[in-house]
Design a protein around this motif. Structure first.
Motif, PDB file in Angstrom:
ATOM      1  N   MET A  50       0.820  -1.212   0.000  1.00 30.68           N
ATOM      2  CA  MET A  50       0.000   0.000   0.000  1.00 30.68           C
ATOM      3  C   MET A  50       0.857   1.267   0.000  1.00 30.68           C
ATOM      4  O   MET A  50       0.338   2.368   0.131  1.00 30.68           O
ATOM      5  CB  MET A  50      -0.920  -0.003   1.220  1.00 30.68           C
ATOM      6  N   LEU A 100       2.759   4.480  -1.143  1.00 29.31           N
ATOM      7  CA  LEU A 100       2.450   5.428  -2.212  1.00 29.31           C
ATOM      8  C   LEU A 100       3.623   5.624  -3.160  1.00 29.31           C
ATOM      9  O   LEU A 100       3.485   6.240  -4.218  1.00 29.31           O
ATOM     10  CB  LEU A 100       2.004   6.771  -1.627  1.00 29.31           C
ATOM     11  N   GLU A 121      -0.172  11.460  -7.241  1.00 30.39           N
ATOM     12  CA  GLU A 121      -1.277  11.209  -6.310  1.00 30.39           C
ATOM     13  C   GLU A 121      -2.285  10.198  -6.853  1.00 30.39           C
ATOM     14  O   GLU A 121      -2.968   9.513  -6.092  1.00 30.39           O
ATOM     15  CB  GLU A 121      -2.001  12.517  -5.975  1.00 30.39           C
ATOM     16  N   GLN A 164      -3.385   6.478  -5.784  1.00 24.08           N
ATOM     17  CA  GLN A 164      -4.437   6.088  -4.851  1.00 24.08           C
ATOM     18  C   GLN A 164      -5.700   5.606  -5.570  1.00 24.08           C
ATOM     19  O   GLN A 164      -6.571   4.986  -4.958  1.00 24.08           O
ATOM     20  CB  GLN A 164      -4.755   7.258  -3.927  1.00 24.08           C
ATOM     21  N   SER A 165      -5.774   5.869  -6.889  1.00 22.36           N
ATOM     22  CA  SER A 165      -6.908   5.367  -7.671  1.00 22.36           C
ATOM     23  C   SER A 165      -6.757   3.897  -8.010  1.00 22.36           C
ATOM     24  O   SER A 165      -7.739   3.242  -8.388  1.00 22.36           O
ATOM     25  CB  SER A 165      -7.029   6.167  -8.982  1.00 22.36           C
TER      26      SER A 165
END
Length: 209
Positions: free
Chosen positions: A78, A80, A85, A88-89
């Motif tokens: 998980m 990043l 950003e 996160q999709s």
């Protein structure tokens, strides 16, 4: 799986992926309006801002098949991963894949990092040695390429890998399939492509952005 890739006598271990250190970057509003030609020439805008397959575009430009060298496939869970950003999709846990795109004769044309839901990557990339475009085309997968960001900057690792000085142009986008995000992709193109596309900028000073 972690692999080492090299250029000349230099080897680089891709413990992380190679994001550009930006001089300039833009988001969706910039992409919709396009860029001044003094900033990015029209031919380069077709490559970077269009929603067509870069693999196919590279084949049409060079007259050679586009092949892939996989240099890293890492389970990142998980994390990043310092990605845009939009990571996160993409549902987790995730897998990160890094590749060089090159001609059949060996000229590197682009670098790409992609992030996938780990449990689904085998479904879409059944042959890991194929480009994403070739893999999904074989499956007749319907996709929408949603370009969300464009980047202009430097990377020592990519400068070594391409064997060409920066700065470099790159972009990131989501692939959508059946209304859901399938993968996030970050691509950087080699200035070697000026051989086919002409100058990156229609101005006397190519360093100005």
């Amino acid at each position: 799986m972690t692999a080492i890739f090299s250029s000349g006598n230099k080897s680089i271990l891709p413990a992380a992926w190679h994001r550009l250190t930006p001089i300039w970057q833009g988001g969706e509003e910039v992409i919709k309006k396009s860029l001044p030609h003094t900033q990015l020439a029209p031919t380069w805008q077709l490559l970077l801002l269009g929603d067509g397959s870069p693999t196919r575009h590279l084949e049409l430009l060079t007259g050679e098949s586009t092949e892939v060298d996989v240099i890293d496939m890492s389970l990142i869970g998980m994390d990043l991963d310092s990605a845009p950003e939009l990571i996160q999709s993409v549902p987790g846990p995730r897998l990160r894949r890094q590749v060089w795109l090159r001609t059949a004769s060996g000229q590197r044309l682009a670098y790409a990092t992609s992030w996938w839901e780990a449990s689904h990557i085998d479904e879409y990339l059944q042959n890991r040695s194929l480009t994403i475009w070739a893999s999904l085309a074989r499956l007749r997968t319907e996709l929408y390429r949603d370009v969300r960001g464009i980047h202009y900057g430097y990377s020592d690792a990519l400068q070594t890998g391409f064997g060409v000085d920066g700065p470099f142009w790159g972009r990131h986008y989501l692939f959508w399939h059946h209304g859901e995000p399938l993968t996030l992709i970050y691509e950087v193109f080699s200035p070697y492509l000026t051989k086919y596309l002409g100058p990156m900028q229609l101005s006397g000073n190519h360093s100005k952005v």
